[in-house]
Scaffold this motif. Structure first.
Motif, PDB file in Angstrom:
ATOM      1  N   GLY A 104      50.335  47.598  72.707  1.00  0.00           N
ATOM      2  CA  GLY A 104      49.620  47.150  72.213  1.00  0.00           C
ATOM      3  C   GLY A 104      48.690  48.068  71.110  1.00  0.00           C
ATOM      4  N   GLY A 105      48.221  48.107  70.381  1.00  0.00           N
ATOM      5  CA  GLY A 105      47.270  48.445  69.644  1.00  0.00           C
ATOM      6  C   GLY A 105      47.148  48.123  67.971  1.00  0.00           C
ATOM      7  N   CYS A 106      46.708  49.069  67.175  1.00  0.00           N
ATOM      8  CA  CYS A 106      46.161  47.784  66.500  1.00  0.00           C
ATOM      9  C   CYS A 106      46.435  49.064  65.014  1.00  0.00           C
ATOM     10  CB  CYS A 106      44.592  48.515  66.556  1.00  0.00           C
ATOM     11  SG  CYS A 106      43.644  50.331  66.641  1.00  0.00           S
ATOM     12  N   ALA A 107      46.065  48.855  63.690  1.00  0.00           N
ATOM     13  CA  ALA A 107      45.521  49.466  62.632  1.00  0.00           C
ATOM     14  C   ALA A 107      44.018  49.818  61.833  1.00  0.00           C
ATOM     15  CB  ALA A 107      46.467  48.924  61.463  1.00  0.00           C
ATOM     16  N   ALA A 108      44.016  50.361  61.465  1.00  0.00           N
ATOM     17  CA  ALA A 108      42.903  50.781  60.472  1.00  0.00           C
ATOM     18  C   ALA A 108      43.067  51.062  59.249  1.00  0.00           C
ATOM     19  CB  ALA A 108      41.925  51.872  61.104  1.00  0.00           C
ATOM     20  N   GLY A 109      42.322  50.245  58.329  1.00  0.00           N
ATOM     21  CA  GLY A 109      42.521  50.113  56.811  1.00  0.00           C
ATOM     22  C   GLY A 109      41.462  51.703  56.285  1.00  0.00           C
ATOM     23  N   ILE A 110      42.722  52.209  55.821  1.00  0.00           N
ATOM     24  CA  ILE A 110      42.293  54.117  55.781  1.00  0.00           C
ATOM     25  C   ILE A 110      41.419  53.228  54.869  1.00  0.00           C
ATOM     26  CG2 ILE A 110      42.135  56.372  54.098  1.00  0.00           C
ATOM     27  CD1 ILE A 110      42.890  56.335  56.947  1.00  0.00           C
ATOM     28  N   ASP A 111      42.164  52.940  53.329  1.00  0.00           N
ATOM     29  CA  ASP A 111      40.923  52.558  51.882  1.00  0.00           C
ATOM     30  C   ASP A 111      39.265  51.723  52.345  1.00  0.00           C
ATOM     31  OD1 ASP A 111      43.561  53.069  50.266  1.00  0.00           O
ATOM     32  OD2 ASP A 111      44.395  51.494  51.516  1.00  0.00           O
TER      33      ASP A 111
END
Length: 594
Positions: free
Chosen positions: A535-542
């Motif tokens: 599992g994991g995730c993604a965080a919006g840099i902008d």
């Protein structure tokens, strides 16, 4: 001496007095003080005041320079008089007397000024972005972005993650938005796609045994623009881990996000990572009208249906006779005035509703009394029961919306935000985080009765195969988002790594095994060979930079953004292809009726 500079425009101070120096930069502004010319010379690092009088050997040349000319000067560092020291800049104790000047690049008349805080139309700013970026605020925003990414990388490496790059040209794979397609020259009639996210590749890395992956990844989605979303491309902190539970992912990424906000938040309070609440998607919709709630706002909505059943307020009483309907209250502490209630009623009408019922409490002749049309219709006993449930008192108000929740939740959420803003209830100096969990995997179309995916189809159902054998509308996914101040910052899931569960999950939504293998063959095939739980995730840099820079528009923190119509006004993109290009690719453009 170096051809262009011995120092930057932020380095000189009193210790350099008497030295001969060379500086290069842009003419920020020119001031003529009766024969004395002062120039604020600017580079990326700061500003130095340089000056000349008629005794300067190049005074006549200096008189010609204008704003935003790029120049090199040689001169002597002098101390300013104590009364002329500028404590706001590092070089404020000195100035440089110009002995020589070279114009490195003249500037035409400027379409927008770099000096000062003048406002210009966004079209002008984007067309001349290279000038817009010279402004101090924009320089600071881009520097913040660079430093934040550097900090993220260090924090991820310190947690044992390795950074790997995934392909930019790949196969089309619908993941919630439209793909950008890329025609293949070597395979006429076939197309690649730009990745909406590295989703499948990072999962394949886990199958390959890499255990901990991260990347500052570019993503490409052909989306409708919003203030907090780019219509073409964006960057995210992308990560994946093997042999983990949902809580493991939280415990890994939360300190990274919290640390970045503490480092770059300019002293604003950051909720401690271990205290971030986990709120179910269902409760978030009920309490906040949103799956990305702003917890700086203390208002929590509640169901008050029982107080209106069989009441004298026929609109709500009749509504509640229909299945699946309910009445919700939005408490408004300190909002107890008719003027404010009328203003919120007007807000509701602007949202397409006939209005929004309200009650407010005030001092009366015999003590506290309830006022407003609703109070008169339902009577004092029911009104008092509502007040007690909501914990309100004199000077407070409550607003009411009813129907099937999905029909009014979004409006209720916006009303909650407006109420909190107008009543000054929001703590502006705080970053408030919350995990949103237990997303439903499926939804039912009320008209057709068809079951389809409501959220990520690749998340592992809670309960695995057993959950899929029950009522599909009760199935919850191991999927989660992280909300901060009303924005979604992170999205992720524990993945469905079991082919038989994946086929069953898609079958419920009407997708056969052959279609799943055709669309997602690479990943499905890989899962046949000992795929680990992951599992994991993604965080919006902008979006993170936007919050940290205290900007309301994401284009303020992207170096060269598109406009709201997905156009690059500076580079004239998109553009019409040349005939030779189309012929080489075997393509033909069909003119569209305007």
């Amino acid at each position: 001496m170096h051809a262009y500079r011995s120092h930057t425009c932020a380095e000189l101070n009193k210790s350099n007095v008497g030295e001969t120096v060379r500086l290069s930069g842009w003419v920020h502004r020119v001031r003529d003080h009766g024969g004395l010319l002062f120039i604020d010379l600017r580079d990326h690092y700061g500003i130095t005041q340089v000056m000349a009088d008629p005794d300067s050997p190049v005074f006549a040349e200096i008189e010609k320079v204008r704003s935003e000319w790029c120049i090199r000067i040689d001169g002597n560092v002098m101390a300013r008089d104590d009364s002329l020291v500028n404590p706001k800049i590092p070089t404020g104790e000195i100035e440089v007397f110009i002995r020589d000047i070279e114009v490195l690049g003249k500037s035409e008349e400027l379409p927008l000024m770099v000096f000062g805080e003048q406002e210009y139309p966004e079209e002008t700013r984007l067309r001349y972005r290279y000038l817009d970026l010279r402004r101090e605020k924009m320089q600071n925003n881009m520097l913040l972005r660079s430093n934040m990414i550097q900090s993220i990388r260090k924090r991820m490496w310190d947690k044992g993650f390795n950074e790997y790059q995934t392909p930019i040209i790949t196969a089309s794979s619908p993941e919630g938005a439209r793909d950008f397609l890329v025609p293949s020259r070597l395979h006429p009639g076939k197309f690649y796609a730009l990745p909406q996210a590295p989703q499948q590749f990072k999962q394949l890395m886990m199958v390959s045994g890499f255990d901990k992956y991260f990347q500052i990844a570019p993503c490409f989605r052909d989306e409708d623009p919003r203030a907090d979303r780019s219509p073409t491309d964006f960057y995210q902190l992308d990560m994946e881990m093997s042999f983990v539970t949902q809580q493991d992912v939280f415990d890994t990424i939360a300190p990274v996000i919290a640390g970045v906000f503490e480092e770059f938040g300019k002293g604003r309070k950051v909720d401690a990572a271990q205290d971030w609440p986990q709120i179910s998607y269902k409760d978030a919709a009920l309490w906040y009208g949103s799956d990305k709630p702003d917890l700086r706002n203390p208002i929590k909505m509640q169901v008050v249906s029982d107080h209106f059943r069989g009441s004298g307020f026929a609109i709500f009483a009749n509504l509640l006779e229909n299945e699946g309907t309910e009445i919700r209250a939005i408490p408004a502490p300190t909002g107890g005035s008719r003027k404010f209630c009328d203003r919120m009623n007007k807000f509701a009408q602007g949202e397409g509703l006939p209005g929004m019922g309200y009650i407010f409490w005030r001092d009366g002749a015999d003590g506290m009394e309830a006022a407003g049309p609703l109070a008169k219709n339902i009577g004092p006993e029911r009104t008092e029961a509502i007040r007690q449930q909501l914990g309100l008192g004199v000077g407070d108000a409550a607003f009411f919306l009813g129907g099937k929740p999905k029909s009014f939740e979004a409006v209720a959420g916006r009303a909650r935000n407006v109420i909190g803003e107008e009543l000054g209830l929001i703590d502006k100096d705080r970053f408030a985080f919350a995990w949103i969990v237990d997303f439903p995997i499926y939804e039912k179309d009320e008209e057709s009765g068809k079951i389809d995916f409501e959220h990520n189809p690749f998340s592992m159902p809670q309960g695995g195969m057993d959950a899929l054998n029950g009522d599909s509308l009760d199935v919850r996914g191991n999927q989660y988002d992280l909300a901060c101040n009303g924005y979604e910052l992170v999205s992720g899931a524990i993945r469905n790594h079991r082919p038989e569960i994946m086929f069953k999950a898609f079958e419920i939504a009407g997708y056969g095994k052959e279609e799943v293998e055709k669309r997602f063959g690479g990943m499905v095939n890989a899962f046949q060979y000992g795929a680990p739980p992951h599992g994991g995730c993604a965080a919006g840099i902008d979006r993170m930079v936007m919050l940290l820079a205290d900007e309301a528009n994401i284009r303020e923190v992207i170096m060269f953004p598109m406009n709201q119509r997905a156009e690059d006004l500076m580079m004239s993109a998109p553009s019409e292809p040349m005939n030779d290009q189309l012929m080489e690719l075997g393509l033909r453009v069909i003119p569209q009726d305007k």
